[in-house]
Motif scaffolding. Structure first.
Motif, PDB file in Angstrom:
ATOM      1  N   ALA A 167      44.468  38.341  39.629  1.00 46.56           N
ATOM      2  CA  ALA A 167      45.785  38.023  39.087  1.00 46.56           C
ATOM      3  C   ALA A 167      45.691  36.643  38.443  1.00 46.56           C
ATOM      4  O   ALA A 167      44.887  35.808  38.859  1.00 46.56           O
TER       5      ALA A 167
ATOM      6  N   ILE B 285      50.274  40.320  45.987  1.00 41.11           N
ATOM      7  CA  ILE B 285      49.509  39.990  44.786  1.00 41.11           C
ATOM      8  C   ILE B 285      48.133  39.470  45.193  1.00 41.11           C
ATOM      9  O   ILE B 285      48.011  38.573  46.027  1.00 41.11           O
TER      10      ILE B 285
ATOM     11  N   ILE C 143      49.010  40.750  36.956  1.00 40.67           N
ATOM     12  CA  ILE C 143      49.289  40.898  38.380  1.00 40.67           C
ATOM     13  C   ILE C 143      48.664  42.189  38.896  1.00 40.67           C
ATOM     14  O   ILE C 143      48.933  43.268  38.368  1.00 40.67           O
TER      15      ILE C 143
ATOM     16  N   GLY D 235      48.349  44.149  42.575  1.00 39.89           N
ATOM     17  CA  GLY D 235      48.816  44.127  43.943  1.00 39.89           C
ATOM     18  C   GLY D 235      48.060  45.093  44.829  1.00 39.89           C
ATOM     19  O   GLY D 235      47.648  46.164  44.384  1.00 39.89           O
TER      20      GLY D 235
END
Length: 186
Positions: A33, A26, A181, A183
């Protein structure tokens, strides 16, 4: 000979095709995020805030969503409601008790594909030493190459917890979470 050529061609193609399953970190350091919350303040208005420090990782496979996993650790002392005195109170044993419980965690136990990029992520959420199952209603925002030579995938989600389920001395009902989020593939 024909079978050998076909097999060799297939193996060569498989070697250059990327696998769909991937592990992601993340991107909280790049501010891509966020873990946001809101709770009714005395029943009169909304108090909003966020946790500034958290990290996590997830595994995601678009072709086998059920195999996906996510884990997040939130530093409870990083609570930020945009008011220093209130944050000091939120850190006491009336609320987060950050001296005794410095982290909150979420670890998924099941991810369900609900179609059209929507997911139901079930997992165990631990706060103040109490673990309860919760479901995050999530949606995949998108994925692809980034300008820095990496590959990213992003999701947003919502969930709620009852303050009474986690032993809060002061209980204003539900805490609503708004999660974002992004990633970076490892």
């Amino acid at each position: 000979m024909k079978k050998l050529l076909i097999s060799t061609a297939f193996l060569g193609l498989a070697a250059v095709m990327p696998a769909k399953a991937a592990d992601y970190i993340i991107d909280y350091k790049g501010a891509h995020a966020s873990v946001n919350f809101k709770v009714k303040h005395l029943g009169y208005s909304w108090l909003t805030g966020r946790f500034n420090e958290f990290d996590g990782k997830f595994s995601y496979d678009d072709s086998n969503v059920a195999a996906s996993k996510i884990s997040i650790t939130i530093e409870t002392a990083s609570v930020d409601s945009n008011h220093a005195e209130r944050d000091k109170h939120l850190k006491t044993d009336d609320f987060l008790d950050v001296t005794k419980f410095s982290t909150a965690t979420f670890v998924s136990t099941k991810v369900e594909d609900q179609g059209n990029g929507k997911l139901a992520i079930t997992g165990n959420f631990t706060l103040q030493g109490i673990t309860k199952e919760l479901v995050i209603d999530a949606v995949k925002i998108g994925e692809g190459d980034d300008p820095w030579g990496g590959y990213r995938v992003g999701f947003s989600g919502t969930t709620a917890i009852k303050m009474s389920d986690f032993g809060y001395k002061m209980d204003f009902g539900e805490i609503l979470f708004d999660l974002h989020i992004e990633g970076v593939r490892q």
